[in-house]
Design a protein around this motif. Structure first.
Motif, PDB file in Angstrom:
ATOM      1  N   VAL A 170       0.834  -1.202   0.000  1.00  0.00           N
ATOM      2  CA  VAL A 170       0.000   0.000   0.000  1.00  0.00           C
ATOM      3  C   VAL A 170       0.870   1.255   0.000  1.00  0.00           C
ATOM      4  O   VAL A 170       1.803   1.386   0.800  1.00  0.00           O
ATOM      5  N   VAL A 171       0.569   2.163  -0.903  1.00  0.00           N
ATOM      6  CA  VAL A 171       1.167   3.497  -0.917  1.00  0.00           C
ATOM      7  C   VAL A 171       0.065   4.487  -0.535  1.00  0.00           C
ATOM      8  O   VAL A 171      -0.966   4.553  -1.201  1.00  0.00           O
ATOM      9  N   LEU A 172       0.277   5.209   0.555  1.00  0.00           N
ATOM     10  CA  LEU A 172      -0.692   6.205   1.000  1.00  0.00           C
ATOM     11  C   LEU A 172      -0.327   7.567   0.410  1.00  0.00           C
ATOM     12  O   LEU A 172       0.821   8.003   0.526  1.00  0.00           O
ATOM     13  N   VAL A 173      -1.299   8.208  -0.228  1.00  0.00           N
ATOM     14  CA  VAL A 173      -1.093   9.556  -0.760  1.00  0.00           C
ATOM     15  C   VAL A 173      -1.969  10.493   0.069  1.00  0.00           C
ATOM     16  O   VAL A 173      -3.188  10.501  -0.055  1.00  0.00           O
ATOM     17  N   GLN A 174      -1.332  11.238   0.950  1.00  0.00           N
ATOM     18  CA  GLN A 174      -2.035  12.056   1.934  1.00  0.00           C
ATOM     19  C   GLN A 174      -1.866  13.541   1.617  1.00  0.00           C
ATOM     20  O   GLN A 174      -0.744  14.052   1.556  1.00  0.00           O
ATOM     21  N   MET A 175      -2.986  14.239   1.411  1.00  0.00           N
ATOM     22  CA  MET A 175      -2.910  15.691   1.281  1.00  0.00           C
ATOM     23  C   MET A 175      -2.520  16.285   2.635  1.00  0.00           C
ATOM     24  O   MET A 175      -3.027  15.835   3.665  1.00  0.00           O
ATOM     25  N   PRO A 176      -1.621  17.271   2.669  1.00  0.00           N
ATOM     26  CA  PRO A 176      -1.191  17.834   3.955  1.00  0.00           C
ATOM     27  C   PRO A 176      -2.254  18.740   4.569  1.00  0.00           C
ATOM     28  O   PRO A 176      -3.102  19.300   3.865  1.00  0.00           O
ATOM     29  N   TYR A 177      -2.187  18.871   5.877  1.00  0.00           N
ATOM     30  CA  TYR A 177      -3.062  19.799   6.596  1.00  0.00           C
ATOM     31  C   TYR A 177      -2.400  21.173   6.579  1.00  0.00           C
ATOM     32  O   TYR A 177      -1.180  21.281   6.662  1.00  0.00           O
ATOM     33  N   TRP A 178      -3.190  22.213   6.493  1.00  0.00           N
ATOM     34  CA  TRP A 178      -2.633  23.557   6.501  1.00  0.00           C
ATOM     35  C   TRP A 178      -3.444  24.444   7.429  1.00  0.00           C
ATOM     36  O   TRP A 178      -4.558  24.120   7.809  1.00  0.00           O
TER      37      TRP A 178
END
Length: 348
Positions: A170-178
């Motif tokens: 599994v590769v997780l693609v996580q948008m960052p929190y801002w």
């Protein structure tokens, strides 16, 4: 007979009070030598163990076979009394919990006592799934040795399917929190901890557009802190070597372009997709045959809708619910594991 009773820290006094009520003739010592979470009980009642375990505050009641001074030679000599209770075809392990200052370590006890027992029994040592466990509880100047069933110590049962069969591809693609710096750091820690907990193949932090560099820096610092804290716990708890999950930074749209290759499965979690129950059979099959499973998870905002048409699956994990940012990784991976495990069990 003497018992080492274990409780949550701070509840040893409560447990001791109930033990005195349950076993009026017993000698009860709460917090021996000042160590919390422990109660020593000595009772002639033949059903003492069962009666102690009826008390909710009690987590374990370990029957003591041998009590000796907390000296390495004396502890090793208990092998003569323990060995006859272990059959040659049984495997064993020695586990030591040491409290106080001594001129030897817990590892020394495990090694020396284990070697002596092996000489006397010809049994094999098995640190992962032993049939029997020689438990050594050292409290100050006294050592208490017990022999317990191995099942009590098995966090990992051979009969269960290893979840890492899925998570390691599994590769997780996580948008960052801002936003606020402190919030960025906090959310980063939670995401780094979650990704490391599942031992995934890779975590990609993927902004969808230009963002504040210092907010991103705080988020990435948090990811590192969370990852390292979880990795330390795993290294102590697991019987295998645990690697840190690789963490990368990449533009979200470029991730999609790169990952659209043969045997790569792209999954987006979003309420606009069908429910997991509606696609689980096809999804489980594709999870099994894929070389890499790429899961996209939003943060504050969902994954951009324009990317939906490039995904193999857009899945709604919980209809009419929106997960908090820090819950995205655990919710997605646990849900996918459930359908994957069901497929494996049905597969001939």
């Amino acid at each position: 007979m003497k018992f080492i009773v274990k409780t949550q820290r701070g509840l040893e006094g409560v447990a001791a009070g109930y033990i005195r009520e349950t076993l009026p003739d017993a000698e009860v010592w709460a917090s021996p030598m000042g160590y919390s979470g422990l109660v020593i009980v000595e009772s002639e009642d033949g059903n003492a163990a069962e009666r102690i375990l009826e008390i909710p505050e009690v987590e374990r009641a370990i029957p003591v076979l041998v009590e000796v001074p907390a000296e390495l030679e004396a502890i090793v000599d208990t092998a003569g009394k323990i060995a006859p209770l272990i059959k040659e075809e049984e495997t064993f392990a020695v586990r030591t919990k040491r409290r106080g200052k001594h001129d030897f370590s817990s590892v020394d006890v495990n090694r020396e006592l284990g070697a002596r027992i092996r000489e006397l029994t010809n049994s094999d040592v098995n640190l992962s799934w032993p049939d029997r466990v020689v438990q050594v509880e050292i409290i100050g100047d006294r050592a208490y040795v017990s022999l317990l069933p191995g099942e009590e110590f098995r966090k990992f049962t051979p009969g269960k399917i290893d979840a890492r069969k899925l998570f390691q591809k599994v590769v997780l693609v996580q948008m960052p929190y801002w936003g606020d710096y402190r919030a960025c750091r906090s959310f980063g820690e939670k995401i780094g901890r979650a990704a490391q907990a599942f031992e995934v193949k890779e975590l990609i932090i993927a902004p969808k557009e230009k963002m504040d560099a210092f907010e991103l820096a705080e988020f990435l610092k948090g990811v590192k802190i969370g990852q390292e804290s979880r990795h330390r716990i795993q290294s102590e708890a697991y019987p295998w070597k645990v690697e840190k999950v690789p963490v990368s930074l990449w533009d979200l749209y470029q991730v999609v372009r790169d990952k659209r290759r043969k045997k790569r499965l792209l999954i987006i979690t979003d309420p606009k997709g069908p429910t997991l129950a509606g696609v689980k059979d096809e999804l489980a099959r594709d999870l099994f045959h894929s070389k890499e499973v790429v899961i996209f998870i939003g943060s504050r905002e969902g994954i951009p809708r324009g990317l939906f048409r490039f995904a193999d699956y857009v899945v709604d994990l919980a209809p009419y619910m929106t997960f908090a940012t820090e819950h995205g990784i655990p919710a997605a991976l646990v849900s996918l594991w459930e359908v994957y495990e069901e497929y494996l069990r049905k597969k001939p």
